[in-house]
Design a protein around this motif. Structure first.
Motif, short mmCIF file in Angstrom:
data_model
loop_
_atom_site.label_atom_id
_atom_site.label_comp_id
_atom_site.label_asym_id
_atom_site.label_seq_id
_atom_site.Cartn_x
_atom_site.Cartn_y
_atom_site.Cartn_z
N CYS A 387 0.83 -1.21 0.00
CA CYS A 387 0.00 0.00 0.00
C CYS A 387 0.86 1.26 0.00
CB CYS A 387 -0.93 0.01 1.21
SG CYS A 387 -2.27 -1.19 1.14
N LEU A 388 1.91 1.26 0.82
CA LEU A 388 2.77 2.44 0.90
C LEU A 388 3.46 2.69 -0.44
CD1 LEU A 388 4.14 4.73 2.46
CD2 LEU A 388 5.87 3.06 3.22
N TYR A 389 4.03 1.63 -1.01
CA TYR A 389 4.76 1.81 -2.28
C TYR A 389 3.84 2.26 -3.41
CZ TYR A 389 7.46 0.83 -6.46
OH TYR A 389 8.08 0.96 -7.67
N LYS A 390 2.66 1.65 -3.52
CA LYS A 390 1.73 2.04 -4.57
C LYS A 390 1.29 3.49 -4.43
CE LYS A 390 -0.39 -2.34 -6.00
NZ LYS A 390 -1.67 -3.10 -6.08
N ALA A 391 0.98 3.90 -3.19
CA ALA A 391 0.55 5.28 -2.96
C ALA A 391 1.67 6.26 -3.25
CB ALA A 391 0.06 5.43 -1.53
N TYR A 392 2.89 5.92 -2.83
CA TYR A 392 4.03 6.79 -3.05
C TYR A 392 4.33 6.91 -4.54
CZ TYR A 392 8.74 8.73 -2.50
OH TYR A 392 9.86 9.52 -2.59
N LYS A 393 4.33 5.78 -5.23
CA LYS A 393 4.63 5.76 -6.66
C LYS A 393 3.62 6.60 -7.45
CE LYS A 393 5.44 2.48 -10.46
NZ LYS A 393 5.47 1.03 -10.83
N LYS A 394 2.38 6.59 -7.02
CA LYS A 394 1.31 7.30 -7.73
C LYS A 394 1.48 8.81 -7.66
CE LYS A 394 -3.76 7.59 -7.91
NZ LYS A 394 -5.02 7.07 -7.32
N ILE A 395 2.00 9.33 -6.53
CA ILE A 395 2.07 10.79 -6.36
C ILE A 395 3.50 11.33 -6.51
CG2 ILE A 395 0.04 10.85 -4.88
CD1 ILE A 395 1.89 11.04 -2.47
N SER A 396 4.47 10.46 -6.63
CA SER A 396 5.85 10.92 -6.75
C SER A 396 6.11 11.55 -8.11
CB SER A 396 6.82 9.75 -6.55
OG SER A 396 8.14 10.14 -6.81
N ASP A 397 6.97 12.57 -8.13
CA ASP A 397 7.38 13.19 -9.39
C ASP A 397 8.38 12.32 -10.15
OD1 ASP A 397 5.81 15.41 -8.93
OD2 ASP A 397 7.40 16.53 -7.92
N ASP A 398 8.96 11.35 -9.46
CA ASP A 398 9.94 10.47 -10.09
C ASP A 398 9.25 9.32 -10.83
OD1 ASP A 398 12.40 11.70 -9.11
OD2 ASP A 398 11.77 10.99 -7.14
N ASP A 399 9.88 8.86 -11.88
CA ASP A 399 9.40 7.68 -12.61
C ASP A 399 10.01 6.46 -11.94
OD1 ASP A 399 8.34 5.93 -14.40
OD2 ASP A 399 9.78 6.38 -16.01
N LEU A 400 9.29 5.92 -10.97
CA LEU A 400 9.84 4.87 -10.12
C LEU A 400 9.78 3.50 -10.79
CD1 LEU A 400 8.48 5.89 -6.61
CD2 LEU A 400 10.65 6.47 -7.68
#
Length: 449
Positions: A387-400
């Motif tokens: 959950c944390l990774y998906k949420a972070y990836k969705k709003i991050s400016d980086d292309d993770l």
């Protein structure tokens, strides 16, 4: 061999040490103190790979001793910080400790020569001589009235009652404690103090002020405790207390999605704070450091040596293909026990000693790997990570890149294996093997199942 050495083995056996202390400690010998329990805290083994330097090895650890005062029949708890040495070194180390101590502090130092052991009764600490002052109730009450409360209200206050609670004591490093006090009006309040071995608290104070100003009136930010000041005479940083609920105690399968999404928003905002003067940790630095730790693990857990070597080689190979991400502000010790749940799902963050500049994935990986030490069970650990990774990836400016995050988690899991060894955790072999197996097999696909 999982124990530091045969010479040190007894010090890691809490039951044997309780019996030893009952027969050796002065208050026990006079019949005034009967020990009922002995718990080991913060063991730290300093070892040297060079055989010529082996005699310099030592074991440092704290014993939390519980007992009964035989005269009053009341419970009596004490902390004894111990260093155990090889050969005859303890005699010289004891003399050095006596020379450093002043007045009554000398009586707090213990030497058990036949065990090669030097000990210090808390609150006396060889590197934190100011502790016995800040943990004295009379001093604390006077200090609150004449300094700390003036920082907040600009006028004196009358304290009706005060209690001092130890939050975290790391011998020869730092001590965190809380003053719980009641004003004459009946209002209750808490102030936190953190005393350091040196003046690093002054710089940490500046960092907290920067974070506090950034977070004011910003719902996307972590709640930051209000800094009350730094006292250079005491090497002590002071923070206002916050009222909330431990995130660890509140988190569940039902609220994981919501709270991890909030945590991700706070973390992205935190990493965008501009702060100068911090050390930079590159991914190359992480690899070099983890290889040093793995070498020590290989020397102890020789049956696992090939697996450790294979995994480190894999990390080096994968590093060459990882995307480049801009470094950002990193908390450096980001885990769930640093977090407090506040009103409206705001989350408070604590402990800013290890701030650095690093990959934005480092804090998330540190948080994720640490969850495995908590035995949350029922798939909750895996759900929180996902959950944390998906949420972070969705709003991050980086292309993770998912494999990039996994690479960082493997580094952190190996770090947990090493810490288990240094701290000489119970069931050590099982813990090290478990962290190694997780690092070898970790995948987000498994977590999504």
């Amino acid at each position: 061999m999982s124990k530091p050495s045969q010479e040190f083995a007894i010090f890691m056996d809490s039951n044997k040490m309780r019996i030893l202390f009952q027969h050796e400690l002065p208050d026990c010998l006079t019949g005034g103190w009967k020990l009922t329990d002995c718990q080991i805290q913060h063991p730290r083994y300093k070892t040297y790979l060079n055989p010529k330097s082996r005699d310099k090895s030592f074991l440092a650890l704290a014993y939390h001793l519980k007992g009964i005062n035989e005269q009053t029949q009341k419970a009596d708890e004490r902390i004894l910080y111990v260093k155990a040495y090889l050969g005859d070194r303890s005699h010289d180390e004891y003399l050095k400790a006596r020379d450093l101590a002043k007045g009554s502090q000398q009586s707090a130092i213990l030497h058990l020569d036949k065990y090669g052991m030097v000990g210090w009764f808390f609150p006396y600490d060889p590197a934190l001589p100011m502790l016995d002052k800040v943990l004295d109730k009379a001093f604390a009450e006077k200090y609150l009235v004449e300094f700390l409360l003036l920082q907040q209200q600009g006028s004196s206050a009358i304290i009706r009652d005060i209690a001092i609670n130890i939050i975290n004591y790391r011998p020869e490093i730092r001590c965190t404690y809380r003053y719980d006090f009641q004003r004459l009006s009946g209002n209750k309040k808490a102030v936190y103090g953190k005393t350091f071995v040196d003046n690093k608290g002054a710089e940490i104070q500046h960092r907290i002020v920067t974070l506090y100003k950034h977070a004011e009136n910003n719902p996307e930010s972590f709640v930051i405790p209000s800094p009350l000041g730094y006292d250079e005479n005491l090497n002590t940083l002071w923070l206002d207390g916050l009222s909330g609920q431990s995130l660890l105690e509140h988190i569940s399968d039902k609220n994981a999605d919501r709270l991890m999404a909030q945590l991700a928003r706070h973390l992205v905002d935190f990493q965008d704070v501009a702060m100068t003067g911090l050390a930079v940790i590159s991914e190359e630095d992480m690899l070099v450091e983890i290889q040093k730790k793995v070498v020590k693990l290989q020397n102890v857990f020789q049956d696992l040596s090939i697996r450790f070597e294979r995994l480190v080689n894999q990390l080096y190979c994968e590093k060459a293909n990882l995307p480049l991400l801009a470094n950002r502000l990193s908390h450096g010790d980001f885990h769930i026990q640093q977090l407090l749940l506040m009103k409206a799902d705001r989350i408070a963050l604590f402990d800013f000693d290890e701030l650095t500049v690093a990959s934005p994935l480092m804090d998330m990986a540190n948080f994720s790997a640490d969850l495995y030490s908590l035995n949350l069970g029922n798939g909750l650990t895996e759900k929180l990570i996902n959950c944390l990774y998906k949420a972070y990836k969705k709003i991050s400016d980086d292309d993770l890149n998912d494999s990039h995050f996994i690479w960082h988690i493997r580094i952190q899991l190996l770090t947990r294996a090493y810490r288990s060894y240094i701290q000489q955790k119970p069931d050590l072999e099982w813990l090290v093997l478990g962290y190694l197996a997780l690092a070898e097999t970790f995948s987000l696909e498994k977590h999504a199942e």
